[in-house]
Scaffold this active site. Structure first.
Site, PDB file in Angstrom:
ATOM      1  CE1 TYR A  85      -4.317   1.412   0.432  1.00  0.00           C
ATOM      2  CE2 TYR A  85      -2.871   3.147   1.457  1.00  0.00           C
ATOM      3  CZ  TYR A  85      -3.952   2.721   0.951  1.00  0.00           C
ATOM      4  OH  TYR A  85      -5.188   3.612   0.891  1.00  0.00           O
ATOM      5  CG  PHE A 147      -8.606  15.862 -24.620  1.00  0.00           C
ATOM      6  CD1 PHE A 147      -8.873  15.424 -25.712  1.00  0.00           C
ATOM      7  CD2 PHE A 147      -8.907  15.153 -23.311  1.00  0.00           C
ATOM      8  CE1 PHE A 147      -9.780  14.294 -25.709  1.00  0.00           C
ATOM      9  CE2 PHE A 147      -9.852  13.990 -23.406  1.00  0.00           C
ATOM     10  CZ  PHE A 147     -10.194  13.532 -24.692  1.00  0.00           C
ATOM     11  CG  ASP A 148     -13.121  15.627 -24.572  1.00  0.00           C
ATOM     12  OD1 ASP A 148     -12.063  15.246 -24.130  1.00  0.00           O
ATOM     13  OD2 ASP A 148     -14.173  14.909 -24.566  1.00  0.00           O
ATOM     14  CG  ASP A 238      -3.133  17.185 -22.090  1.00  0.00           C
ATOM     15  OD1 ASP A 238      -2.899  16.002 -21.952  1.00  0.00           O
ATOM     16  OD2 ASP A 238      -4.191  17.590 -22.470  1.00  0.00           O
ATOM     17  CE  LYS A 281      -5.872   9.192 -24.776  1.00  0.00           C
ATOM     18  NZ  LYS A 281      -6.381   9.006 -23.428  1.00  0.00           N
ATOM     19  CG  HIS A 474     -18.378  13.797 -26.074  1.00  0.00           C
ATOM     20  ND1 HIS A 474     -18.151  14.782 -25.133  1.00  0.00           N
ATOM     21  CD2 HIS A 474     -17.180  13.327 -25.960  1.00  0.00           C
ATOM     22  CE1 HIS A 474     -16.920  14.999 -24.574  1.00  0.00           C
ATOM     23  NE2 HIS A 474     -16.396  14.173 -25.286  1.00  0.00           N
TER      24      HIS A 474
HETATM   25  N1  F0G Z   1      -5.397  14.768 -22.969  1.00  0.00           N
HETATM   26  C1  F0G Z   1      -5.448  14.481 -23.967  1.00  0.00           C
HETATM   27  C2  F0G Z   1      -4.684  15.066 -25.047  1.00  0.00           C
HETATM   28  C3  F0G Z   1      -6.267  13.271 -24.398  1.00  0.00           C
HETATM   29  O1  F0G Z   1      -6.403  12.924 -25.543  1.00  0.00           O
HETATM   30  C4  F0G Z   1      -6.931  12.486 -23.354  1.00  0.00           C
HETATM   31  C5  F0G Z   1      -7.652  11.544 -23.642  1.00  0.00           C
HETATM   32  C6  F0G Z   1      -6.887  13.115 -21.945  1.00  0.00           C
HETATM   33  C7  F0G Z   1      -6.117  14.096 -21.619  1.00  0.00           C
HETATM   34  C8  F0G Z   1      -7.567  12.551 -20.903  1.00  0.00           C
HETATM   35  O2  F0G Z   1      -7.050  10.944 -20.530  1.00  0.00           O
HETATM   36  O3  F0G Z   1      -8.781   9.567 -21.152  1.00  0.00           O
HETATM   37  O4  F0G Z   1      -6.830   9.009 -19.618  1.00  0.00           O
HETATM   38  O5  F0G Z   1      -8.294  10.377 -18.832  1.00  0.00           O
HETATM   39  N2  F0G Z   1      -8.333  10.998 -24.835  1.00  0.00           N
HETATM   40  C9  F0G Z   1      -9.085  10.268 -25.173  1.00  0.00           C
HETATM   41  C10 F0G Z   1      -9.161   9.895 -26.673  1.00  0.00           C
HETATM   42  C11 F0G Z   1     -10.133   9.844 -24.392  1.00  0.00           C
HETATM   43  O6  F0G Z   1     -10.001   9.239 -27.194  1.00  0.00           O
HETATM   44  O7  F0G Z   1      -8.542  10.924 -27.082  1.00  0.00           O
HETATM   45  P1  F0G Z   1      -7.824   9.864 -19.923  1.00  0.00           P
END
Ligand code: F0G
Length: 483
Positions: A85, A147-148, A238, A281, A474
Site C-alpha cells: 500500500y 482536450f475535453d 498535456d 495512448k 458526447h
Molecule cells: N489529454 C489528451 C490530449 C487526451 O487525448 C486525453 C484522452 C486526456 C487528456 C484524458 O485522458 O482519457 O486517460 O483520462 N483522450 C482520449 C481520446 C479519451 O479518445 O482521445 P484519460
C-alpha cells in the site's frame, strides 16, 4: 550494401507501406453482425456510437486510449508488481523511469489522464489565488487547444477557456508542418487582456488531439515557455501522445533529423513545469496516468496534489493503480519511443488518409493517432447544430460496422456561463487507430466503406438531441434523426 540494409531501404525510400514491425501472437476474434442488427443496435444506443456495445462493433476506431496492443515486455513486467500500500517498489521504478526519460523529479501516479487533471487543476488555481488574493471566478486558462476533460476540469473549477490554435489549424485545405502550434499572438494578447495574475496555468497539448493529432514544434514549445516564464505562469504539458510529437519534430523540424526520439523528448519536456499524462495512448497501457513536476520549484503544489490524491485516487505511491500496472507503465514509456514502431504507426495513418483523399473524401492532413474526415465539408446540407460528424459516424457504423467518434460541435459543448454553443471551427469525424491492433487490410476495408458512403451522402440525415447531458455531453447524449 548487405541484405538487411537493402530491406530497410526498400521500406524507407519507397512508398511501400512497411510490414507490421511485430509478430501477432495473441489475437482477439471479432464478429461482423448483419446490417439489420446494426440498425437495431444503433437505435438502442440512441444514435450515439459511444453507447454501442463492443460485441456489435466490427472495427473499433472510437479511440486509441487503452485499446491498443501491449508488448511482451510489458506483460512480463506486470508479474513483478509490488502491491504494498505504501512505498511500493513498483512506484520507485515508475518514478525512476519518469526521471530518466523526461528529467522530472516529483511524480504521482494516477488511474488515467483525468485523474492527474483533477489534482493539478484546483491546486494551481489555489496557488494563484493565494499569491494574488483573487476570486476564482476571474480566472482564465489558455491552451493551443484543450482536450475535453482538461477543459471540463478547468470549467468546473470556475475558469474561462481560451483556445489559441494557429490560423491554419482547422483548414483542411492547407498543409503545414506544425498545425498543433500555439498562436503566440493570441497567447500574449490574452495574458495582456486578462492580466497574468488571473492565469493559473497554460496547457500545451502534444500532439494536439482536438485539431487532428497535429504536432507542436520544438521552437513553439520553447517560445510558449519563454512567454510563460516572463509572466511567471506555470506551463503544463498535456502529453498523452508525447512520442508521436517527438517523431514529427524529428521528421519535420530543421536541426532534429539526427536526434533520437529520447533526445527530442527530453528537450520537449524542458519547456514545461509539470506534465499531465494519459498513459493509455503512447505509453501503451490499458489504464494509467502520471502527474509529474520538473523541479522542486513547485514542491508545495506537488505536496498538495499528493494530499488530494489520497482522497481522490489513492495513496500517492499507487494513485489508483495496482503495482503490476505501474511496472507495465514504466516499461511502456520506453516502448513508446521505439523508432520503427512510430514510423509504422504514422505511416499507417498516412496510408488511410491518402486512401480516403484519393476517393474524394476531405480529410485533415495526416497527423498522429487518427485520420480526421472533414464531415462538415462532406455533408454540407447538415448544419452544425445537427452535428454532421455524428451523422457520418452513424452512417459508417450502419454501412460497415466501423465505430468512430465525432470531434466537432457536440464535443466542444456549451459555454458554461452563458449556456451558448461554443462555435466550432470544423466538424470532424475521427477514425482513431489503436496501436498495433489493426493491419493494412483493415485500412483498405475502411476506405472501401467510404466509397459506399460517398455515393449516398445526400441521403444522410442530421441528428437532434433527445437527451443532452450538462457537461461532456458526447459521452451520454442520445439523438433522433432530423427529418
Ligand atoms: N489529454 C489528451 C490530449 C487526451 O487525448 C486525453 C484522452 C486526456 C487528456 C484524458 O485522458 O482519457 O486517460 O483520462 N483522450 C482520449 C481520446 C479519451 O479518445 O482521445 P484519460
Amino acid at each position: 550494401m548487405n541484405n538487411e540494409q537493402s530491406a530497410s531501404t526498400l521500406v524507407s525510400r519507397t512508398s511501400i507501406h512497411p510490414p507490421e514491425p511485430f509478430r501477432i501472437r495473441v489475437i482477439e476474434p471479432i464478429d461482423r453482425i448483419s446490417p439489420l442488427e446494426r440498425e437495431r443496435a444503433l437505435n438502442e444506443a440512441g444514435l450515439n456510437t459511444l453507447l454501442l456495445e463492443s460485441k456489435d462493433v466490427y472495427i473499433d476506431c472510437l479511440t486509441d486510449s487503452g485499446t491498443g496492443a501491449v508488448t511482451q515486455s510489458m506483460q512480463a513486467a506486470m508479474l513483478m508488481g509490488d502491491e504494498a500500500y505504501g512505498g511500493s517498489r513498483s512506484f520507485t521504478k515508475l518514478s525512476a523511469a519518469v526521471e530518466d526519460i523526461f528529467d522530472y523529479q516529483l511524480t504521482i501516479p494516477t488511474h488515467q489522464g483525468r485523474g492527474a487533471e483533477q489534482l493539478y487543476v484546483p491546486k494551481l488555481i489555489e496557488l494563484r489565488e493565494k499569491k494574488f488574493g483573487l476570486q476564482r471566478d476571474k480566472m482564465t486558462v489558455v491552451s493551443n487547444f484543450f482536450f475535453d476533460t482538461t477543459q471540463a476540469h478547468s470549467q468546473i473549477n470556475g475558469c474561462n477557456i481560451v483556445n489559441a490554435p494557429v490560423e491554419e489549424a482547422f483548414d483542411t485545405n492547407k498543409s503545414a508542418s506544425f498545425k498543433g502550434d500555439f498562436d503566440l499572438e493570441i497567447l500574449q494578447s490574452t495574458i495582456e487582456a486578462v492580466g497574468a495574475q488571473h492565469i493559473p496555468y497554460i496547457v500545451v497539448t502534444i500532439t494536439c488531439n482536438s485539431v487532428g493529432g497535429q504536432p507542436v514544434s520544438m521552437s513553439n514549445l520553447r517560445q510558449v515557455y519563454a512567454i510563460a516564464q516572463e509572466y511567471e505562469i506555470p506551463v503544463v504539458i498535456d502529453c498523452a501522445r508525447f512520442a508521436e510529437n517527438a517523431y514529427f519534430i524529428q521528421q519535420r523540424e530543421e536541426g532534429y533529423e539526427y536526434e533520437s526520439i529520447q533526445e527530442i523528448t527530453k528537450e520537449m519536456f524542458s519547456y514545461g513545469d509539470l506534465f499531465s499524462m494519459s498513459a493509455k495512448k503512447d505509453a501503451m497501457v490499458p489504464i494509467g496516468g502520471i502527474l509529474s513536476f520538473r523541479t522542486h520549484e513547485y514542491f508545495e503544489v506537488f505536496r498538495e496534489c499528493q494530499n488530494l490524491c489520497v482522497v481522490l485516487e489513492g495513496f500517492p505511491t499507487y494513485g489508483g493503480l495496482e503495482g503490476g500496472a505501474m511496472e507495465r507503465l514504466a516499461v511502456g514509456l520506453y516502448e513508446a519511443m521505439r523508432q520503427e514502431w512510430l514510423d509504422y504507426r504514422i505511416r499507417q495513418v498516412r496510408y488511410l488518409v491518402e486512401g480516403l483523399r484519393k476517393i474524394g473524401i476531405p480529410c485533415q492532413q495526416p497527423g498522429g493517432h487518427a485520420a480526421f474526415v472533414d464531415a462538415g465539408k462532406l455533408l454540407p446540407h447538415i448544419p452544425a447544430e445537427n452535428f454532421p460528424g455524428v451523422a457520418l459516424a452513424n452512417e459508417l457504423y450502419l454501412v460497415a460496422g466501423i465505430r468512430t467518434p465525432e470531434i466537432g460541435s457536440l464535443l466542444i459543448g456549451r459555454n458554461s456561463k452563458t449556456g451558448e454553443q461554443i462555435p466550432c471551427p470544423t466538424e470532424l469525424l475521427r477514425i482513431t487507430l489503436p496501436r498495433a491492433t489493426y493491419t493494412q487490410s483493415h485500412m483498405d476495408y475502411i476506405i472501401q466503406a467510404f466509397r459506399l458512403i460517398k455515393d449516398n451522402v445526400d441521403k444522410i440525415k442530421g441528428v437532434r438531441f433527445t437527451y443532452e447531458p450538462p457537461v461532456l455531453r458526447h459521452f451520454n447524449a442520445r439523438f433522433a434523426n432530423v427529418e
